[in-house]
Design a protein around this motif. Structure first.
Motif, mmCIF file in Angstrom:
data_model
loop_
_atom_site.group_PDB
_atom_site.id
_atom_site.type_symbol
_atom_site.label_atom_id
_atom_site.label_comp_id
_atom_site.label_asym_id
_atom_site.label_seq_id
_atom_site.Cartn_x
_atom_site.Cartn_y
_atom_site.Cartn_z
ATOM 1 N N PRO A 359 1.208 -1.132 0.103
ATOM 2 C CA PRO A 359 -0.550 -0.126 -0.103
ATOM 3 C C PRO A 359 0.853 1.009 -0.052
ATOM 4 O O PRO A 359 1.955 1.205 0.800
ATOM 5 C CB PRO A 359 -0.824 -0.348 1.384
ATOM 6 N N LEU A 360 0.420 2.314 -0.234
ATOM 7 C CA LEU A 360 1.202 3.949 -0.608
ATOM 8 C C LEU A 360 1.646 4.412 -0.065
ATOM 9 O O LEU A 360 0.148 4.304 1.736
ATOM 10 C CB LEU A 360 0.677 4.297 -2.047
ATOM 11 N N SER A 361 2.314 4.888 1.174
ATOM 12 C CA SER A 361 2.379 5.426 2.059
ATOM 13 C C SER A 361 1.673 6.439 2.167
ATOM 14 O O SER A 361 1.588 7.442 1.382
ATOM 15 C CB SER A 361 4.236 5.901 2.299
ATOM 16 N N ASN A 362 1.336 7.052 3.576
ATOM 17 C CA ASN A 362 0.545 8.426 4.186
ATOM 18 C C ASN A 362 1.311 9.832 3.495
ATOM 19 O O ASN A 362 1.325 10.650 3.821
ATOM 20 C CB ASN A 362 0.261 8.028 4.981
ATOM 21 N N LYS A 363 3.044 9.174 3.009
ATOM 22 C CA LYS A 363 3.602 10.258 3.065
ATOM 23 C C LYS A 363 4.340 10.628 1.709
ATOM 24 O O LYS A 363 5.121 11.485 1.503
ATOM 25 C CB LYS A 363 5.595 10.566 3.480
ATOM 26 N N ALA A 364 2.914 10.077 0.586
ATOM 27 C CA ALA A 364 3.726 10.085 -0.797
ATOM 28 C C ALA A 364 2.530 11.121 -0.757
ATOM 29 O O ALA A 364 1.801 11.060 -0.478
ATOM 30 C CB ALA A 364 3.004 8.528 -1.006
ATOM 31 N N PRO A 365 2.434 11.579 -1.846
ATOM 32 C CA PRO A 365 2.180 13.087 -3.025
ATOM 33 C C PRO A 365 1.011 12.369 -3.185
ATOM 34 O O PRO A 365 0.767 10.551 -3.439
ATOM 35 C CB PRO A 365 2.965 13.655 -3.916
#
Length: 802
Positions: A359-365
């Motif tokens: 899953p995509l990190s919450n720090k990703a745009p």
């Protein structure tokens, strides 16, 4: 006191001060050797603990260069008449490690013989003795403890040559990364082993990617942590830290170490398509093959779940396509999983989506999901015709009428080509197919008893071919339903029944045979017509058998009984049958017996009756055979020319009778007297070989025996030539011939068969044997031969008395 303890010759306050202090610096005056009186009751520096005296330890500095070195002197204050001998025992003296200490046996001075190493032995416990010259103990032994004082002679060292740790990118300051550790062999209770950690250098990989100090270390625990922000794995992959460890709180000896810190990736970059539109070609009617690939870009760490792509097809409701990920290139591989139909749809527009496995990190745009468009063009190809079902299922009754339509519209062509139908396999030739329409019809009535019908199913094969010659086949599975085609046949149609109608079991067991299969065969029903059931009845035994039973006692003769039998088919079929029943008297076993057997008694069984009948039949047949042979031999005779022998006949055209010779040996016992004759013969003609005679005569073989009851060399008598006018005259005719033969001197004396050409009787023209009668030709009347027709005119001319 019984035991006196050793006392150290130094000031007591100073000794306690040195023992309790961790200060590594020592006053040389404090380490000078002193004289101890351990056996005094009182003294300076002696501490009374209960009833024992405790002597403080003696301090010795490690790594001393002054060896041998006087450590302490012990004295006994007891007055002896002779001198005192001092002894020392324990580790470092006479026990391992040996030869580290010694004692002067006269003065009691204890010395160190070699430099001591605190890291090996930090203390020694010895025992001192005061002995007389004779070896007698003057005092009880006292304990002396020697303590080795530490020097800072060991550098601290890291426990690993290189420490490796990991920190996630974009970690906040203060995030713990890893811990390092070091050891120092000096006394941990002193400043010599008090360690301090520090970072003295930092390098980034790639070089100079980050210049600011990113990590710090706890100088007491060695824990490394982040100090600043900006850890981006796409910018810097790892760091190399140069570490230092120092003792004495960072002021003493030092060593260096290395720590490698890798920056781990987080899924802060979403994959995106590059390019975002594709065109691909797919061939119809093929499946499970690749038609193309799509590309994505992801800045996350290659080979990890943060980089690996997962593809989705947004608009494929029928599931014709599938897309998977190539693990090496991260490309999306698009395949066709279901055959495509050009005629149904020649183009597909697919929308693809991509995301990471992790899953995509919450720090990703916060960006939308990347998509791509794929246009799939379907290419047409010539397809084989398709059967609507395979096998083609047909259910019909076995008695289907020829010409009945069994199946229609059995195949189609996806390319809308004209089709041609044919039957590839039809072992019984029961089917017919329309070449153009494919309509299957029955060619003839089916038969379930065919060897090609198994489990009521008959299999055939049909073939369909399109205009381009592409063909396919299908199986025709015809399930035959049994119909009631055959009525049951009664069996047996003849039998015997005992005359005694009241006898148990008296009756004829009947059954039936039906060529149909269940459920159109058994159970059978047996009945009798009402108008024929006066004296007989049929009793049903089970589903397949019944008993034909007389109702009254009947006479012993044959009866014709009509029985009706029907099956259980739908509709049921039945048939009348006439059973020929012989009513006869029976023995005790219920078997029929002859009338003679009945008269003689019931003990005569059917086997004895059969034997009598067989023997009588054989005798009758033999009698008839002999009579026929005799009649045939007497009736067949040739016409005898005048002046010729009896058995030599000759006609103008060499017409002769067919004579059958039988292997007869004589007339039997009854005519034995006629041939029991005496023979005359010449003894000089007897053969030399014994036994070469005629049987029973004594006459040699090769010699003609002479009859003594007749004159020699006389002509033969005249044999009877008149044919018998009636069969009853045959006996007289034979007797006449026998009498003539007895009187004939030229015939053999032994029994032999006399062949008579008797033609028999029954013809309206009379017997032809009259032609060879014993009378002269002039006595015969041959005119009747002219009445027999043109075939006998020649014979009449031959025997004309003219």
């Amino acid at each position: 006191m019984a035991a006196r303890m050793l006392m150290v010759c130094v000031l007591v306050p100073l000794l306690y001060q040195v023992w309790s202090s961790a200060e590594p610096h020592h006053n040389e005056e404090e380490l000078q050797p002193q004289t101890l009186y351990p056996w005094r009751n009182q003294g300076k520096g002696v501490v009374r603990v209960k009833r024992d005296w405790i002597i403080p330890p003696i301090r010795v500095l490690e790594n001393s260069k002054q060896v041998p070195e006087n450590l302490v002197q012990i004295k006994s204050d007891k007055i002896f008449t002779g001198e005192v001998i001092y002894k020392l025992e324990g580790p470092g003296v006479d026990q391992e490690p040996k030869n580290l200490f010694e004692i002067d046996d006269k003065t009691g001075m204890i010395r160190s013989k070699r430099p001591l190493d605190r890291e090996k032995y930090n203390s020694f416990t010895l025992k001192a003795f005061a002995l007389s010259p004779s070896g007698e103990r003057l005092e009880n032994p006292t304990t002396i403890e020697i303590v080795v004082l530490d020097q800072n002679d060991n550098r601290p060292a890291f426990t690993q040559s290189e420490f490796v740790g990991t920190v996630s990118e974009f970690s906040v300051p203060g995030t713990s990364v890893m811990s390092v550790s070091a050891i120092d062999k000096d006394d941990p209770m002193t400043e010599n082993a008090y360690l301090s950690y520090s970072i003295i250098g930092q390098e980034s990989i790639p070089a100079n990617a980050v210049t600011k100090t990113m990590f710090g270390i706890n100088n007491q625990t060695g824990a490394i942590y982040t100090r600043d922000v900006g850890l981006d794995r796409e910018v810097v992959k790892s760091f190399r830290l140069k570490l230092q460890i120092a003792d004495m709180g960072g002021m003493g000896l030092t060593s260096e170490g290395v720590a490698i810190i890798h920056v781990s990736d987080i899924n802060n970059h979403a994959p995106w398509f590059s390019p975002t539109s594709y065109s691909m070609i797919a061939v119809e009617n093929r499946e499970d093959y690749e038609i193309g690939r799509v590309n994505v870009t992801d800045r996350d760490d290659r080979g990890t779940g943060n980089w690996e792509a997962k593809y989705l097809i947004a608009n494929d409701p029928n599931g014709n396509f599938a897309i998977s990920t190539d693990p090496a290139t991260n490309q999306g591989v698009l395949t066709v999983v279901k055959p495509l139909d050009f005629e149904a749809q020649n183009e597909y527009v697919l929308t693809l989506m991509v995301e990471n496995v992790n899953p995509l990190s919450n720090k990703a745009p916060n960006l939308p999901v990347s998509t791509a468009t794929v246009v799939v063009t379907v290419v047409n190809e010539n397809e084989a015709p398709h059967f609507r079902e395979d096998p083609i299922q047909i259910v019909v009754p076995e008695s289907v009428v020829p010409g009945t339509l069994l199946k229609s519209n059995i195949a189609f062509d996806p390319d809308n080509s004209d089709l041609r139908y044919e039957i590839s396999r039809d072992p019984e030739r029961w089917l017919d197919i329309n070449r153009d329409t494919g309509d299957l019809t029955a060619k003839r009535t089916f038969n379930m008893r065919s060897p090609h019908v198994r489990n009521n199913i008959y299999n055939a094969v049909v073939k369909v071919t399109d205009a381009d010659g592409v063909s396919t086949t299908a199986t025709v599975a015809i399930t035959l339903k049994e119909t009631n085609d055959f009525p049951p046949q009664l069996f047996p149609l003849s039998g015997t029944v005992c005359k005694d109608a009241g006898r148990m079991g008296s009756g004829l067991v009947l059954t039936a045979v039906d060529e149909d299969f269940p459920p159109h065969a058994a159970p059978f029903t047996f009945n009798m017509p009402d108008d024929l059931s006066i004296n007989w009845t049929v009793i049903q035994v089970n589903d397949t058998h019944a008993v034909l039973h007389p109702l009254v006692e009947l006479e012993a003769r044959e009866y014709a009984v009509t029985v009706f039998v029907s099956d259980s088919g739908s509709p049921a079929l039945g048939a009348y049958a006439q059973v020929n029943v012989t009513v006869c008297p029976c023995d005790s076993f219920g078997d029929c017996k002859s009338e003679a057997g009945a008269i003689l008694g019931s003990s005569v069984g059917i086997s004895f009756i059969a034997l009598i009948i067989i023997m009588a039949s054989i005798a009758l047949l033999l009698l008839l055979l002999l009579l026929a042979v005799a009649v045939t031999a007497c009736g067949r005779r040739h016409h005898i020319k005048k002046g010729t022998g009896l058995l030599v006949g000759e006609s103008e055209d060499d017409i002769r009778d067919n004579v059958f010779n039988y292997d007869e040996q004589g007339g039997g016992e009854e005519d034995e007297n006629a041939f029991n004759i005496d023979l005359l013969w010449n003894p000089h003609d007897a053969p030399s070989t014994p036994g070469s005679y005629y049987p029973g005569s004594g006459v040699p073989r090769g010699k003609q025996p002479l009859r003594k009851d007749a004159p020699h060399n006389l002509p033969s008598p005249i044999y009877p030539r008149r044919p018998p006018a009636d069969p009853t005259d045959i006996e007289d005719y034979i007797n006449d011939g026998l009498e003539a033969a007895d009187n004939d001197p030229n015939v053999p004396p032994y029994d032999t068969a006399l062949i008579y050409d008797y033609e028999g009787e029954g013809s309206l023209a009379g017997s032809l044997s009259s032609i060879a009668s014993g009378s002269s030709d002039g006595d015969q009347d041959y005119d009747y031969l002219n009445d027999w027709g043109p075939r006998f005119q020649k014979l009449a001319n031959m025997y004309d008395p003219r």
